[in-house]
Design a protein around this motif. Structure first.
Motif, mmCIF file in Angstrom:
data_model
loop_
_atom_site.group_PDB
_atom_site.id
_atom_site.type_symbol
_atom_site.label_atom_id
_atom_site.label_comp_id
_atom_site.label_asym_id
_atom_site.label_seq_id
_atom_site.Cartn_x
_atom_site.Cartn_y
_atom_site.Cartn_z
ATOM 1 N N VAL A 127 0.855 -1.190 0.000
ATOM 2 C CA VAL A 127 0.000 0.000 0.000
ATOM 3 C C VAL A 127 0.892 1.241 0.000
ATOM 4 C CG1 VAL A 127 -1.752 1.313 1.246
ATOM 5 C CG2 VAL A 127 -1.849 -1.198 1.218
ATOM 6 N N TYR A 128 0.731 2.074 -1.029
ATOM 7 C CA TYR A 128 1.573 3.261 -1.205
ATOM 8 C C TYR A 128 0.845 4.503 -0.705
ATOM 9 C CZ TYR A 128 4.277 0.200 -4.263
ATOM 10 O OH TYR A 128 5.022 -0.840 -4.764
ATOM 11 N N GLN A 129 1.472 5.163 0.268
ATOM 12 C CA GLN A 129 0.968 6.447 0.753
ATOM 13 C C GLN A 129 1.310 7.536 -0.273
ATOM 14 O OE1 GLN A 129 -0.909 8.026 3.084
ATOM 15 N NE2 GLN A 129 0.443 8.388 4.823
ATOM 16 N N THR A 130 0.363 8.399 -0.593
ATOM 17 C CA THR A 130 0.620 9.522 -1.498
ATOM 18 C C THR A 130 0.381 10.837 -0.755
ATOM 19 O OG1 THR A 130 -1.636 9.463 -2.356
ATOM 20 C CG2 THR A 130 0.014 8.165 -3.542
ATOM 21 N N CYS A 131 0.542 11.943 -1.449
ATOM 22 C CA CYS A 131 0.493 13.254 -0.795
ATOM 23 C C CYS A 131 -0.845 13.510 -0.094
ATOM 24 C CB CYS A 131 0.742 14.358 -1.824
ATOM 25 S SG CYS A 131 2.409 14.374 -2.501
ATOM 26 N N LEU A 132 -1.950 13.232 -0.784
ATOM 27 C CA LEU A 132 -3.267 13.606 -0.256
ATOM 28 C C LEU A 132 -3.584 12.924 1.077
ATOM 29 C CD1 LEU A 132 -5.910 15.074 -0.474
ATOM 30 C CD2 LEU A 132 -6.737 13.323 -2.040
ATOM 31 N N PRO A 133 -3.537 11.590 1.183
ATOM 32 C CA PRO A 133 -3.831 10.973 2.475
ATOM 33 C C PRO A 133 -2.812 11.339 3.545
ATOM 34 C CG PRO A 133 -3.028 9.318 0.929
ATOM 35 C CD PRO A 133 -3.279 10.560 0.142
ATOM 36 N N VAL A 155 0.049 -7.049 4.638
ATOM 37 C CA VAL A 155 -0.281 -5.782 3.983
ATOM 38 C C VAL A 155 0.822 -4.802 4.373
ATOM 39 C CG1 VAL A 155 -1.986 -3.972 3.634
ATOM 40 C CG2 VAL A 155 -2.737 -6.319 4.111
ATOM 41 N N ILE A 156 1.632 -4.409 3.409
ATOM 42 C CA ILE A 156 2.868 -3.677 3.666
ATOM 43 C C ILE A 156 2.684 -2.186 3.384
ATOM 44 C CG2 ILE A 156 5.336 -3.564 3.192
ATOM 45 C CD1 ILE A 156 4.251 -6.310 4.253
ATOM 46 N N PRO A 157 2.798 -1.321 4.391
ATOM 47 C CA PRO A 157 2.702 0.124 4.133
ATOM 48 C C PRO A 157 4.001 0.658 3.541
ATOM 49 C CG PRO A 157 3.117 -0.256 6.462
ATOM 50 C CD PRO A 157 2.993 -1.621 5.825
ATOM 51 N N VAL A 158 3.876 1.425 2.484
ATOM 52 C CA VAL A 158 5.033 2.082 1.867
ATOM 53 C C VAL A 158 4.821 3.578 2.052
ATOM 54 C CG1 VAL A 158 6.422 2.363 -0.211
ATOM 55 C CG2 VAL A 158 5.213 0.204 0.198
ATOM 56 N N ASN A 159 5.429 4.117 3.092
ATOM 57 C CA ASN A 159 5.182 5.503 3.488
ATOM 58 C C ASN A 159 6.134 6.430 2.739
ATOM 59 O OD1 ASN A 159 4.166 7.718 4.767
ATOM 60 N ND2 ASN A 159 4.905 7.195 6.803
ATOM 61 N N ALA A 160 5.741 6.799 1.518
ATOM 62 C CA ALA A 160 6.602 7.635 0.672
ATOM 63 C C ALA A 160 5.759 8.653 -0.089
ATOM 64 C CB ALA A 160 7.399 6.769 -0.292
ATOM 65 N N PRO A 161 5.080 9.572 0.610
ATOM 66 C CA PRO A 161 4.294 10.586 -0.101
ATOM 67 C C PRO A 161 5.188 11.439 -0.981
ATOM 68 C CG PRO A 161 4.554 11.187 2.212
ATOM 69 C CD PRO A 161 5.071 9.782 2.073
ATOM 70 N N GLY A 162 4.656 11.903 -2.084
ATOM 71 C CA GLY A 162 5.467 12.619 -3.056
ATOM 72 C C GLY A 162 6.195 13.820 -2.516
ATOM 73 N N PHE A 163 5.570 14.549 -1.577
ATOM 74 C CA PHE A 163 6.190 15.783 -1.093
ATOM 75 C C PHE A 163 7.405 15.510 -0.199
ATOM 76 C CE2 PHE A 163 2.639 14.982 1.963
ATOM 77 C CZ PHE A 163 3.399 14.752 3.108
ATOM 78 N N ALA A 164 7.660 14.243 0.149
ATOM 79 C CA ALA A 164 8.776 13.925 1.040
ATOM 80 C C ALA A 164 10.123 14.282 0.421
ATOM 81 C CB ALA A 164 8.750 12.440 1.410
ATOM 82 N N GLY A 165 10.209 14.245 -0.908
ATOM 83 C CA GLY A 165 11.475 14.570 -1.549
ATOM 84 C C GLY A 165 11.557 14.004 -2.945
ATOM 85 N N SER A 166 12.778 13.733 -3.376
ATOM 86 C CA SER A 166 13.045 13.337 -4.755
ATOM 87 C C SER A 166 12.771 11.863 -4.992
ATOM 88 C CB SER A 166 14.507 13.629 -5.100
ATOM 89 O OG SER A 166 15.349 12.784 -4.327
ATOM 90 N N LYS A 167 12.835 11.469 -6.246
ATOM 91 C CA LYS A 167 12.655 10.074 -6.634
ATOM 92 C C LYS A 167 13.701 9.186 -5.985
ATOM 93 C CE LYS A 167 13.409 8.925 -10.958
ATOM 94 N NZ LYS A 167 13.177 8.782 -12.403
ATOM 95 N N ASN A 168 14.929 9.670 -5.899
ATOM 96 C CA ASN A 168 15.996 8.884 -5.291
ATOM 97 C C ASN A 168 15.691 8.594 -3.820
ATOM 98 O OD1 ASN A 168 18.992 9.399 -3.740
ATOM 99 N ND2 ASN A 168 18.823 7.734 -5.204
#
Length: 472
Positions: A127-133, A155-168
């Motif tokens: 499950v991928y966290q995004t900016c909105l949630p 069920v694996i949380p992937v806490n990487a909302p877009g605003f956290a930083g760069s793709k790297n």
């Protein structure tokens, strides 16, 4: 301090990153954050990086918790292949809307997880966290824990909302999710003294399949790849490997370092691009495995394999050496390819007029200098105008780059070869270098370039008119 911020801060001072090692204390604290444009939909955010890193786990369901636009991200332009399961090709999303912003999206997420498990029954759900949630405060990790307990499926949380930083940074956050929730949670059916992990291998266009037969012949078992053509159980049991090869330190150095610390799995950085680099990888991993208890004759058998495959590759390349000798190449890529492809092209006598060092570490830079003997041909950025000028003035006979740069080459009427993840040709292993050289040869000697460089009919007429007027 939030758990996400703590995680980001730890990654920004990653001790295994050569770039951080060369910074001052103040610069190290500032990390490697890259300013992002709010609302931009061109990828390059942390979520994008996490999805790219984990999408090649082919048998799990990848669920994006956020607006549907986030699911339409750039990972699908990366031609990562699967040898069997196709679950990873399905785009699962909660498709959050305005009411979810007001009332929260946790119930919608829980229902989506339940529906996926009921219909698809994957071994796990990512499950991928995004900016909105993330901005409205959805407890994604709490929902994942509750769903795991209720349905009996990880069920694996992937806490990487877009605003956290760069793709790297997102690549590394995806790696952290595997370390926290997957690695070490299962045991392999059996182990051997020659089990290894490949870290930073994504099976782009099936490249892993060009290298795996070499390991198979030596009796070296690839226990897990992070994450090309990977299965959930492979990643979960990867802690039993005896050694690892780091293929892209820019993306997943945190996985290699922490698995070394936690499970005593030594690693080295290598490359599968170019004859010399593939041979070097086979030699190093064979020696490392012997130190870890593998049969003592493994290095000798590796040398026999290397001699045979190198002779076979050079025989296939002989046809191209005379045709490509002295041809000038402009390489606009980054990371490990900034030096590994340089080495590969020099092997067939081509001249490198410039190589991009975008997304490259200090070690990458050092290797370019070692291979080329100078740093005069290295550049961090090459604006399109400057790239066009170099090509137009024929300082390069061919350009190797990603798809976004191809139009500069086409405008300059210069042959171009795709070298990044959007390509359709596997370039790894002994067969891969032959594929790369064959593609360059086809581009250079395509008759279209001679035709497009001829003056257009109206230009010829104009020149004739000028000549007539001059004589008159």
């Amino acid at each position: 301090m939030s758990a996400l911020k703590q995680r980001i801060d730890s990654l920004l001072i990653e001790p295994g990153c050569a770039t951080n090692q060369g910074k001052s204390d103040k610069a190290r604290k500032e990390g490697c954050k890259k300013p992002l444009t709010p609302g931009a939909a061109a990828g390059g955010c942390a979520f994008d990086g996490a999805k790219i890193a984990l999408q090649p786990v082919v048998d799990v369901a990848h669920l994006v918790h956020g607006p549907i636009a986030c699911e339409g991200n750039s990972w699908d332009s990366r031609h990562v292949y699967s040898s069997s399961p196709q679950t990873y090709r399905t785009g699962f999303t909660t498709d959050m809307g305005e009411f979810d912003v007001i009332y929260g999206g946790e119930k919608r997420l829980y229902r989506a997880i339940k529906e996926i498990i009921d219909r698809v029954n994957p071994p796990a759900v990512f499950v991928y966290q995004t900016c909105l949630p993330a901005m409205i405060g959805d407890d994604v990790e709490g929902v994942c824990r509750a769903a795991s307990a209720k349905f009996g499926t990880p069920v694996i949380p992937v806490n990487a909302p877009g605003f956290a930083g760069s793709k790297n940074l997102g690549n590394k956050l995806g790696g952290e999710a595997l370390l926290d929730h997957v690695v070490g949670t299962m045991e392999p059916e059996f182990t051997t003294p020659c089990d290894i992990n490949l870290i930073g291998e994504y099976n782009v266009v099936g490249e892993f399949w060009q290298v795996k037969p070499l390991f198979d012949e030596l009796g070296i078992r690839v226990l897990a790849t992070f994450c090309g053509d990977a299965r959930y159980k492979d990643i979960a049991s990867s802690h039993r490997a005896k050694a690892a090869i780091m293929l892209c330190s820019q993306a997943l150095i945190n996985i290699a370092r922490k698995m070394h610390e936690r499970y005593d799995i030594p690693f080295f950085e290598g490359s599968f691009y170019g004859i010399a680099d593939v041979s070097d990888c086979l030699r190093k991993i064979s020696q490392l495995l012997v130190e870890r208890g593998a049969p003592a004759d493994l290095p000798a058998r590796a040398e026999v394999l290397i001699a045979r495959e190198e002779a076979r590759a050079w025989a296939r390349l002989e046809h191209y050496k005379a045709r490509l000798k002295g041809k000038r190449v402009l390489l606009f890529t980054g990371g490990v390819k900034s030096w590994s492809v340089v080495s590969a092209l020099q092997e067939v006598g081509m001249e490198i007029v410039g190589t991009s060092m975008r997304k490259s570490t200090h070690n990458d830079r050092a290797k370019v200098i070692e291979i080329m003997g100078t740093d005069a041909h290295m550049f961090d950025e090459l604006p399109p105008r400057e790239m066009y000028r170099m090509l137009k003035e024929s300082k390069a006979d061919v350009m190797l780059s990603g798809g976004r740069s191809q139009f500069v080459a086409l405008k300059a009427k210069t042959p171009w070869v795709e070298i990044n993840q959007e390509r359709h040709h596997a370039l790894a292993g002994y067969d891969g270098i032959v594929n790369l050289v064959a593609e360059i040869d086809k581009a250079l000697y395509n008759p279209i370039w001679a035709q497009v460089k001829q003056p257009a009919p109206w230009e010829i007429e104009e020149l004739e008119l000028r000549g007539t007027a001059h004589h008159g």
